[in-house]
Design a protein around this motif. Structure first.
Motif, PDB file in Angstrom:
ATOM      1  N   TYR A  89      14.638  74.251 -98.794  1.00  0.00           N
ATOM      2  CA  TYR A  89      13.048  74.384 -98.833  1.00  0.00           C
ATOM      3  C   TYR A  89      12.628  74.961 -99.946  1.00  0.00           C
ATOM      4  O   TYR A  89      11.712  74.401-100.694  1.00  0.00           O
ATOM      5  CB  TYR A  89      12.644  74.937 -97.677  1.00  0.00           C
ATOM      6  CG  TYR A  89      11.215  75.151 -97.380  1.00  0.00           C
ATOM      7  CD1 TYR A  89      10.349  73.717 -96.825  1.00  0.00           C
ATOM      8  CD2 TYR A  89      10.457  76.219 -97.841  1.00  0.00           C
ATOM      9  CE1 TYR A  89       9.306  73.983 -96.833  1.00  0.00           C
ATOM     10  CE2 TYR A  89       9.076  76.251 -97.927  1.00  0.00           C
ATOM     11  CZ  TYR A  89       8.364  75.153 -97.184  1.00  0.00           C
ATOM     12  OH  TYR A  89       7.170  75.225 -96.955  1.00  0.00           O
ATOM     13  N   GLN A 138      12.583  73.150-103.278  1.00  0.00           N
ATOM     14  CA  GLN A 138      11.600  71.923-103.271  1.00  0.00           C
ATOM     15  C   GLN A 138      10.253  72.558-103.696  1.00  0.00           C
ATOM     16  O   GLN A 138       9.391  71.691-103.738  1.00  0.00           O
ATOM     17  CB  GLN A 138      11.610  71.273-101.827  1.00  0.00           C
ATOM     18  CG  GLN A 138      12.934  70.535-101.735  1.00  0.00           C
ATOM     19  CD  GLN A 138      13.249  69.489-102.615  1.00  0.00           C
ATOM     20  OE1 GLN A 138      12.693  68.580-102.976  1.00  0.00           O
ATOM     21  NE2 GLN A 138      14.330  69.791-103.409  1.00  0.00           N
ATOM     22  N   SER A 155      10.480  72.233 -91.797  1.00  0.00           N
ATOM     23  CA  SER A 155       9.648  72.389 -92.926  1.00  0.00           C
ATOM     24  C   SER A 155       8.437  73.271 -92.366  1.00  0.00           C
ATOM     25  O   SER A 155       7.940  74.098 -93.365  1.00  0.00           O
ATOM     26  CB  SER A 155       9.229  71.051 -93.431  1.00  0.00           C
ATOM     27  OG  SER A 155       8.142  70.873 -94.428  1.00  0.00           O
ATOM     28  N   TYR A 195      16.406  76.804 -95.366  1.00  0.00           N
ATOM     29  CA  TYR A 195      15.215  77.451 -96.204  1.00  0.00           C
ATOM     30  C   TYR A 195      15.718  77.593 -97.677  1.00  0.00           C
ATOM     31  O   TYR A 195      14.801  77.225 -98.382  1.00  0.00           O
ATOM     32  CB  TYR A 195      15.319  78.921 -95.573  1.00  0.00           C
ATOM     33  CG  TYR A 195      14.056  79.795 -96.249  1.00  0.00           C
ATOM     34  CD1 TYR A 195      12.680  78.954 -96.001  1.00  0.00           C
ATOM     35  CD2 TYR A 195      14.186  80.950 -96.824  1.00  0.00           C
ATOM     36  CE1 TYR A 195      11.739  79.625 -96.643  1.00  0.00           C
ATOM     37  CE2 TYR A 195      13.077  81.580 -97.393  1.00  0.00           C
ATOM     38  CZ  TYR A 195      11.729  80.868 -97.125  1.00  0.00           C
ATOM     39  OH  TYR A 195      10.698  81.722 -97.674  1.00  0.00           O
ATOM     40  N   ALA A 205       9.305  67.984 -97.764  1.00  0.00           N
ATOM     41  CA  ALA A 205      10.587  67.862 -96.555  1.00  0.00           C
ATOM     42  C   ALA A 205       9.863  67.581 -95.412  1.00  0.00           C
ATOM     43  O   ALA A 205      10.753  67.328 -94.346  1.00  0.00           O
ATOM     44  CB  ALA A 205      11.032  69.392 -96.560  1.00  0.00           C
ATOM     45  N   GLY A 207       9.471  76.575 -92.547  1.00  0.00           N
ATOM     46  CA  GLY A 207       9.680  77.138 -93.836  1.00  0.00           C
ATOM     47  C   GLY A 207       8.360  77.502 -94.564  1.00  0.00           C
ATOM     48  O   GLY A 207       8.198  78.181 -95.312  1.00  0.00           O
TER      49      GLY A 207
END
Length: 102
Positions: free
Chosen positions: A16, A19, A84, A13, A76, A87
């Motif tokens: 994530y 990103q 992903s 996470y 991702a 996330g």
């Protein structure tokens, strides 16, 4: 932070979130995830299951546009599809609860 191997979602996470530093990208994710949820709920209420596919298409379209035009990175989803997807929902919850700024 690099896209390495993550033994647990809790390890993934933070990557994530890194990103999704661009606020517009996060907003597009939130909108796409919300529309996907509405499509899913509509599918349940009408038993028209094609709305589930529409929800995925809408959700990922908004997210990928955010990555391509604003975040300028590769989603991702392509390297960690399950994490992903998880996330997306945790970030959605974090926006709803005010933990992440919309």
């Amino acid at each position: 932070m690099s896209a390495g191997t993550f033994p647990r979602f809790a390890d993934f996470y933070p990557f994530y979130l890194s990103q999704h530093a661009d606020r517009t990208c996060r907003r597009l994710h939130f909108i796409g995830t919300s529309l996907g949820l509405l499509a899913f709920l509509h599918a349940l209420s009408t038993l028209e299951l094609w709305w589930v596919l529409a929800g995925f298409a809408i959700g990922y379209a908004f997210a990928w546009l955010g990555h391509y035009f604003f975040e300028k990175n590769r989603p991702a989803t392509f390297t960690h599809p399950l994490y992903s997807f998880m996330g997306d929902w945790v970030m959605w919850k974090d926006v709803i609860t005010g933990r992440i700024r919309f």
